[in-house]
Design an enzyme around this catalytic site. Structure first.
Site, PDB file in Angstrom:
ATOM      1  N   GLU A   9     -21.802   0.574  -1.872  1.00  0.00           N
ATOM      2  CA  GLU A   9     -20.471   0.278  -1.148  1.00  0.00           C
ATOM      3  C   GLU A   9     -20.704  -0.284   0.194  1.00  0.00           C
ATOM      4  O   GLU A   9     -20.140  -1.321   0.393  1.00  0.00           O
ATOM      5  CB  GLU A   9     -19.899   1.749  -0.713  1.00  0.00           C
ATOM      6  CG  GLU A   9     -18.593   1.587  -0.069  1.00  0.00           C
ATOM      7  CD  GLU A   9     -17.249   0.912  -0.846  1.00  0.00           C
ATOM      8  OE1 GLU A   9     -16.990   1.865  -1.789  1.00  0.00           O
ATOM      9  OE2 GLU A   9     -16.934  -0.081  -0.581  1.00  0.00           O
TER      10      GLU A   9
ATOM     11  N   ASP B   7     -19.481  -4.155   0.842  1.00  0.00           N
ATOM     12  CA  ASP B   7     -18.534  -4.320   1.999  1.00  0.00           C
ATOM     13  C   ASP B   7     -19.198  -5.461   2.945  1.00  0.00           C
ATOM     14  O   ASP B   7     -18.784  -6.583   3.240  1.00  0.00           O
ATOM     15  CB  ASP B   7     -18.348  -3.196   3.099  1.00  0.00           C
ATOM     16  CG  ASP B   7     -17.423  -1.994   2.028  1.00  0.00           C
ATOM     17  OD1 ASP B   7     -16.862  -2.673   1.083  1.00  0.00           O
ATOM     18  OD2 ASP B   7     -17.320  -1.031   2.408  1.00  0.00           O
TER      19      ASP B   7
ATOM     20  N   SER C 212     -12.467  -1.262  -3.773  1.00  0.00           N
ATOM     21  CA  SER C 212     -13.485  -1.570  -2.631  1.00  0.00           C
ATOM     22  C   SER C 212     -13.845  -2.890  -2.637  1.00  0.00           C
ATOM     23  O   SER C 212     -14.299  -3.227  -1.512  1.00  0.00           O
ATOM     24  CB  SER C 212     -14.647  -0.878  -3.248  1.00  0.00           C
ATOM     25  OG  SER C 212     -14.645   0.593  -2.845  1.00  0.00           O
TER      26      SER C 212
ATOM     27  N   ASP D 204       2.524 -14.410  -6.318  1.00  0.00           N
ATOM     28  CA  ASP D 204       3.149 -13.147  -7.254  1.00  0.00           C
ATOM     29  C   ASP D 204       2.380 -12.835  -8.187  1.00  0.00           C
ATOM     30  O   ASP D 204       2.249 -13.752  -9.016  1.00  0.00           O
ATOM     31  CB  ASP D 204       4.554 -13.494  -7.363  1.00  0.00           C
ATOM     32  CG  ASP D 204       5.430 -12.220  -7.685  1.00  0.00           C
ATOM     33  OD1 ASP D 204       4.967 -11.130  -7.571  1.00  0.00           O
ATOM     34  OD2 ASP D 204       6.786 -12.411  -7.920  1.00  0.00           O
ATOM     35  N   ILE D 205       2.145 -11.489  -8.256  1.00  0.00           N
ATOM     36  CA  ILE D 205       1.499 -11.141  -9.736  1.00  0.00           C
ATOM     37  C   ILE D 205       2.381 -10.578 -10.495  1.00  0.00           C
ATOM     38  O   ILE D 205       3.433  -9.459 -10.104  1.00  0.00           O
ATOM     39  CB  ILE D 205       0.351 -10.095  -9.415  1.00  0.00           C
ATOM     40  CG1 ILE D 205      -0.618 -10.882  -7.966  1.00  0.00           C
ATOM     41  CG2 ILE D 205      -0.232  -9.680 -10.685  1.00  0.00           C
ATOM     42  CD1 ILE D 205      -1.158 -11.944  -8.656  1.00  0.00           C
TER      43      ILE D 205
ATOM     44  N   GLY E  22       8.456 -10.564  -7.926  1.00  0.00           N
ATOM     45  CA  GLY E  22       8.722 -10.158  -6.561  1.00  0.00           C
ATOM     46  C   GLY E  22       7.705  -8.912  -6.337  1.00  0.00           C
ATOM     47  O   GLY E  22       6.870  -8.601  -7.113  1.00  0.00           O
TER      48      GLY E  22
ATOM     49  N   ASP F 277       6.470  -5.225  -6.238  1.00  0.00           N
ATOM     50  CA  ASP F 277       6.346  -3.966  -7.033  1.00  0.00           C
ATOM     51  C   ASP F 277       5.332  -3.022  -6.431  1.00  0.00           C
ATOM     52  O   ASP F 277       4.449  -3.382  -5.769  1.00  0.00           O
ATOM     53  CB  ASP F 277       6.278  -4.371  -8.586  1.00  0.00           C
ATOM     54  CG  ASP F 277       4.712  -5.032  -8.662  1.00  0.00           C
ATOM     55  OD1 ASP F 277       3.761  -4.625  -8.602  1.00  0.00           O
ATOM     56  OD2 ASP F 277       5.000  -6.255  -9.043  1.00  0.00           O
TER      57      ASP F 277
END
Ligand SMILES: *[C@@H]1O[C@H](CO)[C@@H](O)[C@H](O)[C@H]1NC(C)=O
Ligand SMILES: *[C@@H]1O[C@H](CO)[C@@H](O)[C@H](O)[C@H]1NC(C)=O
Ligand SMILES: *[C@@H]1O[C@H](CO)[C@@H](O)[C@H](O)[C@H]1NC(C)=O
Ligand SMILES: *[C@@H]1O[C@H](CO)[C@@H](O)[C@H](O)[C@H]1NC(C)=O
Ligand SMILES: *[C@@H]1O[C@H](CO)[C@@H](O)[C@H](O)[C@H]1NC(C)=O
Ligand SMILES: CC(=O)N[C@H]1CO[C@H](CO)[C@@H](O)[C@@H]1O
Length: 621
Positions: free
Chosen positions: A299, A303, A537, A579-580, A598, A600
């Site tokens: 992790e 990062d 992550s 937008d996905i 839009g 969600d």
């Protein structure tokens, strides 16, 4: 400057005060319906075992702090960008002077004098180290060792504690008592440690059209690198400054160490100009950064490599906060098994300058964090927002569920005593003063199945009568977007599983892999090898890096950093996001929410288009 001197009430004077605890009845302050699922009572806690107790004192001026936060974070408000100083913020976090007196007197009654008490810079948290025996007397309770069925971890907790009645208005909470949170690094379940990618990540294979409409390396559809992210999110040519005081902060917990040798190797492969550069390491509460090859944390490596790799030469800070279960309940050394956000917050808030963008990829199931504690941590996040800091949190890796079983068949149980099926959002992503970041995969971008998201269950009806504010109810900045989505949802969908009045996560999705074997993957150097990693992550430090680049542009233009982002993102910023419209996030035996055109609850408003965002933020005051 310490507020205690401002308030002019040294502890000794307080002790001369006249509150009497004699004959004062203890009254239950907080209790839970037995330990949450997964924990069982093992044995009484040894009386000599040392506990580090954190006591939160009420912040009567918090509503004022919050009012400042909304004003200075709203691009249409005349005060936009007028962030508060450390002193101004602390004055709004400080407890009432009488509270300091009464609590000091109570501590003194149990033999705890000034030297035994550690206070936060704003005086809103008090930390004491006491043996279990004394804690039991002070809180009129009995501590036990609880064990976790699956992992065998042990913690010392109780299911109820009491305080003298006169103290109830002067103390918000004391932990560790009723908190059974299982704080997780979000990469822990989502990587293929046994898989290794090629040493050379070549860009052969032509190009495809990316989300911003530009041509990107076709390989970016299967392996994600620093270069891919800059291409996908339209920031290929943007150069950051090393000297404008802009900084990126990344947090590390749970003994996750960022390995310097791995970082340099990553730079050689993915951003050679950063090779040889370093970041500032900050230790909090005994946190270390063990450089042993075997101690490298996936992790922490992910990062720092992607966060600093994307933003170089922006100076980076890596915070390592100590303290984690499991521990040995037989030792007499004070073991901090509190969930560590309070330590991190106390530390950063005590400094005059703070990195303007900070990413965290650790989370708890919201319901395992007591409402009172979540509220106080969230108030600390609000204080950081008021100081002009943008906080990004990974939205969680279990869709709408809690990851305890197969998402398709799993039932998600509430632990409020009702044992009903509920979607399980992640904390702190569910806090309304932070930006929750989820994941997409592939091109065109699709919501990843595991991406956490949905509605906070900590809405107003859960607020204890003593609380002063309705933190987790849906904030106004989300109203328009969420109402529009709910209108599209078939009536009755998931009724009872979520509370549509709750704060929803923002889920500005970033590119991360799915966990199907043939899906995309972030390429992280771990113990010398290119290792594929998945999870939200990956998304949080990536999004934080793009926010940091936007702050870089604003600071260069003589403007304030963006600070708390959501009011901007929901009112203007969404126009510059991709937008996905594909994907969903199953869990709790359901299909989860669907991505739609839009906003969600799965993909929020979408993924960033850096050039468009930059134009927007430079046009703002
Ligand atoms: C980077 O900085 C850390 C402390 O902040 C130090 O321990 C480490 O040796 C440095 N690494 C390099 C390659 O300079
Ligand atoms: C660092 O990590 C290594 C490998 O896990 C361990 O053997 C060593 O004791 C650690 N060093 C410290 C100072 O904790
Ligand atoms: C909750 O309900 C489930 C299914 O009905 C049951 O298996 C489980 O033991 C219950 N848990 C508690 C704590 O009552
Ligand atoms: C990216 O990969 C996915 C999954 O393999 C595939 O369905 C999609 O067509 C690819 N995208 C492009 C633009 O080739
Ligand atoms: C949702 O929250 C509202 C208050 O904000 C409350 O009236 C309602 O009962 C809650 N619904 C559920 C299903 O918990
Ligand atoms: C699990 C997964 O998708 N692994 C892929 C990661 O990327 C490398 C190429 O760099 C592929 O070979 C793996 O199959």
């Amino acid at each position: 400057m310490r507020i205690i001197t401002l308030l002019g009430l040294p502890i000794a004077a307080a002790l001369a005060g006249a509150v009497s605890f004699k004959g004062c009845q203890h009254k239950v302050k907080e209790s839970i319906h037995g330990p949450p699922r997964g924990w069982y009572k093992h044995a009484p806690a040894p009386k000599h075992h040392m506990l580090e107790l954190k006591i939160a004192l009420p912040q009567p001026k918090f509503p004022e702090l919050e009012q400042h936060l909304w004003e200075i974070s709203d691009p249409s408000h005349p005060r936009y960008g007028a962030h508060l100083s450390k002193q101004e913020t602390e004055a709004l976090m400080a407890p009432h002077p009488e509270t300091l007196d009464v609590v000091s007197e109570w501590l003194a009654l149990h033999g705890l004098v000034k030297e035994d008490v550690i206070r936060s810079s704003a005086n809103d948290w008090v930390t004491i180290r006491v043996p279990v025996g004394l804690a039991e007397e002070m809180l009129d309770t009995t501590y036990h060792i609880y064990k976790h069925t699956r992992t065998g971890d042990s913690i010392v907790r109780t299911t109820s504690y009491s305080l003298p009645e006169v103290l109830h208005d002067h103390i918000d909470l004391i932990q560790p008592t009723t908190m059974f949170a299982r704080f997780k690094a979000l990469t822990s379940t989502l990587h293929w440690a046994n898989q290794v990618q090629p040493t050379v990540l070549s860009a052969s294979g032509g190009t495809i059209t990316g989300p911003a409409g530009n041509q990107v390396d076709a390989n970016c559809n299967s392996t994600v690198t620093v270069s891919c992210l800059r291409q996908l999110y339209n920031a290929v040519d943007y150069k950051t400054s090393a000297t404008n005081c802009n900084k990126l902060g990344l947090t590390g917990y749970l003994e996750q160490y960022a390995n310097d040798v791995d970082l340099q190797k990553f730079y050689q492969l993915q951003n050679p100009s950063a090779y040889g550069s370093n970041y500032t390491f900050v230790s909090i509460n005994g946190g270390t950064n063990n450089q042993s090859y075997l101690a490298a944390g996936l992790e922490a490596n992910l990062d720092t490599q992607f966060g600093f790799g994307l933003t170089w030469p922006t100076p980076g800070t890596f915070y390592s906060t100590g303290g984690k279960p499991p521990f040995d309940p037989d030792t007499a050394t004070a073991t901090n098994t509190n969930e560590p956000y309070s330590y991190w917050l106390e530390h950063v808030l005590s400094h005059d300058t703070i990195p303007q963008s900070i990413s965290t990829s650790y989370a708890d199931d919201e319901q395992s964090v007591p409402y009172t504690y979540a509220t106080r941590i969230c108030a600390g996040m609000a204080a950081l927002g008021a100081r002009g800091v943008s906080l990004m949190f990974a939205s969680g890796d279990h869709g709408v569920g809690d990851g305890n079983a197969n998402p398709a068949t799993q039932r998600c149980y509430s632990n409020d005593g009702r044992n009903i099926t509920k979607f399980i959002p992640s904390f702190p992503a569910s806090c309304p003063y932070v930006t929750a970041v989820g994941g997409t995969s592939n091109i065109p971008e699709t919501a990843v199945l595991f991406s956490g998201g949905g509605f906070s269950n900590y809405v107003s009806n859960f607020i204890p009568p003593t609380s002063r504010f309705h933190q987790f109810a849906r904030p106004a900045y989300q109203d328009a977007a969420v109402s529009k989505y709910l209108e599209k949802l078939a009536p009755g969908t998931y009724e009872g599983l979520y509370n549509s009045s709750g704060r929803v996560s923002d889920l500005f999705r970033m590119h991360t892999p799915t966990w199907q074997a043939q899906a995309n993957n972030f390429s992280v150097v771990y113990q010398g090898k290119n290792t594929p990693v998945a999870g939200t992550s990956c998304s949080a430090p990536t999004f934080a890096a793009f926010v940091s680049m936007l702050n870089d542009a604003r600071i260069n233009a003589g403007k304030a950093p963006l600070g708390f982002l959501n009011p901007f993102l929901y009112s203007i910023g969404y126009k510059a996001l991709n937008d996905i419209i594909h994907g969903k996030n199953p869990g709790c035996g359901t299909e989860g929410f669907d991505a739609t055109g839009g906003w969600d609850p799965v993909t929020g408003h979408g993924t960033p288009n850096f050039q468009k965002l930059k134009a927007l933020v430079l046009a703002m005051p």
